[in-house]
Design an enzyme around this catalytic site. Sequence first.
Site, mmCIF file in Angstrom:
data_model
loop_
_atom_site.group_PDB
_atom_site.id
_atom_site.type_symbol
_atom_site.label_atom_id
_atom_site.label_comp_id
_atom_site.label_asym_id
_atom_site.label_seq_id
_atom_site.Cartn_x
_atom_site.Cartn_y
_atom_site.Cartn_z
ATOM 1 C CB CYS A 1 71.536 42.693 -6.943
ATOM 2 S SG CYS A 1 70.427 42.157 -5.602
ATOM 3 C CB CYS B 1 72.954 35.848 -3.227
ATOM 4 S SG CYS B 1 73.312 37.333 -2.264
#
Length: 268
Positions: free
Chosen positions: A192, A78
């Site tokens: 992302c 992440c």
Amino acid sequence: MHAPSPDAPILFFDSGLGGLTVLGPTHALLPTAPIVYAADYAGLPYGQKSEAELAARVPALLGRLVERYQPRLAVIACNTASTIALAHVRAALDLPIVGTVPAIKPAAELSKSGVIGVLGTEATVRQPYVDDLSARFAAGKTVLRHGSPGLVTGAEAKLRGEEIDPATIARAIAGLRDQPGGNAMDVIVLACTHFPLLQAELQAAAGPGVQLIDGASGIARRVAVLTEGQAWPAAATPGIAVFTRSAERPPPPLATLTPYGINRIETI
């Protein structure tokens, strides 16, 4: 440090299912590696949380997961959690931690026009970490940034088999292209891990003259280097996906996860 047992897993951690885009290339490189994939559905989306909240939440949750599953290595799959909490996690846990950071260095090497887009969550694109990567690896180039929380929601929806609103995709690309110099942009960093799940949709909106890149293959190679010489099971074992409990967001169907070697779902 003792060598890990063959059944010690690699732990992948994300706010949701975006980290599957990192798990996939790692699983391909290390096909018999035991896998635990953890998604913090109770905290999703991370991109709209404060830095202080994530700096406290991520190490605490990873500490629980490490205690429960005893991994040999953890991957924070992440960008938002990595750019905010990676140092806190490394200080708190005594095992190798691999983070995920925007692929600005390879983007700068690929760009012919000198204009790079960084598409991430709102939290990632405002981080000083991104300033530092840009200064170190993209000096003299224009680095445009745009935060698109709608793409995280869209990626999760796509994995559930739902339709993606084309306007969400168009807004994300326009958020970069409408900035000064945006028409010359020829590389977009998907900053992302959810966003590669929308690769086809984003590529269609960006056009053939723009290359989309992410850092998943580099992370897989890093995991392989850090575990080199360690023992693995002779054959692949069923992977586990663990989700933090969320009243609004139940875990996805198991069929969504089986292509990644996951055969069981747990909640904590």
